[in-house]
Design a protein around this motif. Structure first.
Motif, PDB file in Angstrom:
ATOM      1  N   ASP A   6       0.649  -1.155  -0.153  1.00 49.24           N
ATOM      2  CA  ASP A   6       0.064  -0.038  -0.122  1.00 49.24           C
ATOM      3  C   ASP A   6       1.017   1.239  -0.052  1.00 49.24           C
ATOM      4  O   ASP A   6       1.985   1.336   0.791  1.00 49.24           O
ATOM      5  CB  ASP A   6      -0.987   0.066   1.159  1.00 49.24           C
ATOM      6  N   THR A  12     -10.696   9.411  -9.560  1.00 49.48           N
ATOM      7  CA  THR A  12     -11.748   8.538  -8.805  1.00 49.48           C
ATOM      8  C   THR A  12     -10.916   7.048  -8.600  1.00 49.48           C
ATOM      9  O   THR A  12     -10.026   6.728  -9.489  1.00 49.48           O
ATOM     10  CB  THR A  12     -12.909   8.212  -9.703  1.00 49.48           C
ATOM     11  N   PRO A  13     -11.419   6.198  -7.880  1.00 47.90           N
ATOM     12  CA  PRO A  13     -11.010   4.820  -7.781  1.00 47.90           C
ATOM     13  C   PRO A  13     -11.124   3.949  -8.948  1.00 47.90           C
ATOM     14  O   PRO A  13     -10.719   2.939  -9.203  1.00 47.90           O
ATOM     15  CB  PRO A  13     -11.725   4.353  -6.610  1.00 47.90           C
ATOM     16  N   LYS A  14     -11.825   4.450 -10.021  1.00 52.90           N
ATOM     17  CA  LYS A  14     -11.969   3.643 -11.230  1.00 52.90           C
ATOM     18  C   LYS A  14     -10.829   4.034 -12.072  1.00 52.90           C
ATOM     19  O   LYS A  14     -10.554   3.250 -13.120  1.00 52.90           O
ATOM     20  CB  LYS A  14     -13.371   4.054 -12.208  1.00 52.90           C
ATOM     21  N   ARG A  33      -6.279   4.387 -12.383  1.00 52.54           N
ATOM     22  CA  ARG A  33      -5.277   3.940 -11.971  1.00 52.54           C
ATOM     23  C   ARG A  33      -4.130   5.182 -11.929  1.00 52.54           C
ATOM     24  O   ARG A  33      -4.264   6.014 -12.750  1.00 52.54           O
ATOM     25  CB  ARG A  33      -4.765   2.861 -12.637  1.00 52.54           C
ATOM     26  N   ASP A  92      -3.641   0.260  -8.395  1.00 56.20           N
ATOM     27  CA  ASP A  92      -4.980   0.611  -8.269  1.00 56.20           C
ATOM     28  C   ASP A  92      -5.378   1.522  -7.231  1.00 56.20           C
ATOM     29  O   ASP A  92      -4.728   1.657  -6.129  1.00 56.20           O
ATOM     30  CB  ASP A  92      -5.597  -0.705  -7.715  1.00 56.20           C
ATOM     31  N   ILE A  93      -6.235   2.358  -7.543  1.00 61.61           N
ATOM     32  CA  ILE A  93      -6.626   3.453  -6.532  1.00 61.61           C
ATOM     33  C   ILE A  93      -7.692   3.082  -5.609  1.00 61.61           C
ATOM     34  O   ILE A  93      -8.824   2.516  -6.043  1.00 61.61           O
ATOM     35  CB  ILE A  93      -7.130   4.708  -7.468  1.00 61.61           C
ATOM     36  N   ASP A  94      -7.335   2.960  -4.414  1.00 63.11           N
ATOM     37  CA  ASP A  94      -8.510   2.499  -3.356  1.00 63.11           C
ATOM     38  C   ASP A  94      -9.187   3.722  -2.903  1.00 63.11           C
ATOM     39  O   ASP A  94     -10.474   3.526  -2.783  1.00 63.11           O
ATOM     40  CB  ASP A  94      -7.634   1.846  -2.075  1.00 63.11           C
ATOM     41  N   SER A  95      -8.680   4.851  -2.368  1.00 58.46           N
ATOM     42  CA  SER A  95      -9.336   5.966  -2.166  1.00 58.46           C
ATOM     43  C   SER A  95      -8.473   7.233  -2.582  1.00 58.46           C
ATOM     44  O   SER A  95      -7.477   7.356  -2.480  1.00 58.46           O
ATOM     45  CB  SER A  95      -9.849   5.972  -0.716  1.00 58.46           C
ATOM     46  N   VAL A  96      -9.797   8.239  -2.799  1.00 55.60           N
ATOM     47  CA  VAL A  96      -9.022   9.523  -2.962  1.00 55.60           C
ATOM     48  C   VAL A  96      -9.628  10.725  -1.881  1.00 55.60           C
ATOM     49  O   VAL A  96     -10.852  10.769  -1.886  1.00 55.60           O
ATOM     50  CB  VAL A  96      -9.583  10.142  -4.340  1.00 55.60           C
ATOM     51  N   ILE A 133      -3.882  10.130  -2.018  1.00 53.89           N
ATOM     52  CA  ILE A 133      -4.460   8.925  -2.986  1.00 53.89           C
ATOM     53  C   ILE A 133      -3.766   7.706  -2.158  1.00 53.89           C
ATOM     54  O   ILE A 133      -2.793   7.827  -2.350  1.00 53.89           O
ATOM     55  CB  ILE A 133      -4.399   9.037  -4.503  1.00 53.89           C
ATOM     56  N   CYS A 192      -3.183   3.809  -2.500  1.00 60.05           N
ATOM     57  CA  CYS A 192      -3.182   2.942  -3.618  1.00 60.05           C
ATOM     58  C   CYS A 192      -2.795   1.514  -3.499  1.00 60.05           C
ATOM     59  O   CYS A 192      -1.859   1.342  -2.361  1.00 60.05           O
ATOM     60  CB  CYS A 192      -2.405   3.473  -4.653  1.00 60.05           C
TER      61      CYS A 192
END
Length: 114
Positions: free
Chosen positions: A59, A78-80, A82, A91-95, A107, A109
């Motif tokens: 992470d 957004t998490p959609k 990368r 991968d984006i988990d949260s912003v 961010i 990831c």
């Protein structure tokens, strides 16, 4: 407060979408929609084994200036999407809009290891 001196790593924000190849067929690809300087901080890791495959997730926390919405980013980051850093995909988990002030993004990831 975001220390701009710590924004010393180049990162790309990519969005998944479809383009057409030379035969007119839809091809799914990642396209860069934003490039900026960020600070990068590993914040932990975990590893597990399934069948004969080792999967490890690391992470990371990326901090950068707030990304205004634009033609390419009408919803912002957004998490959609990368993040790409040092030739690795994340991968984006949260912003998080730090302090809801529209000045700094945090961010979180997970590094993609395949």
């Amino acid at each position: 407060t975001l220390n701009s001196g710590k924004l010393n790593e180049r990162v790309l924000i990519q969005k998944y979408g479809a383009t057409q190849n030379e035969y007119g067929e839809q091809v799914k690809t990642w396209a860069t929609v934003h490039s900026c300087w960020a600070s990068v901080e590993p914040i932990g890791g975990r590893e597990w084994f399934t069948s004969r495959m080792s999967l490890s997730n690391v992470d990371y926390r990326f901090r950068m200036r707030y990304v205004d919405t634009s033609t390419y980013l009408p919803d912002g980051v957004t998490p959609k999407m990368r993040l790409v850093y040092d030739d690795f995909n994340f991968d984006i988990d949260s912003v998080i809009d730090v302090g809801n002030r529209g000045r700094e993004l945090e961010i979180l990831c997970t590094k993609v290891t395949t």
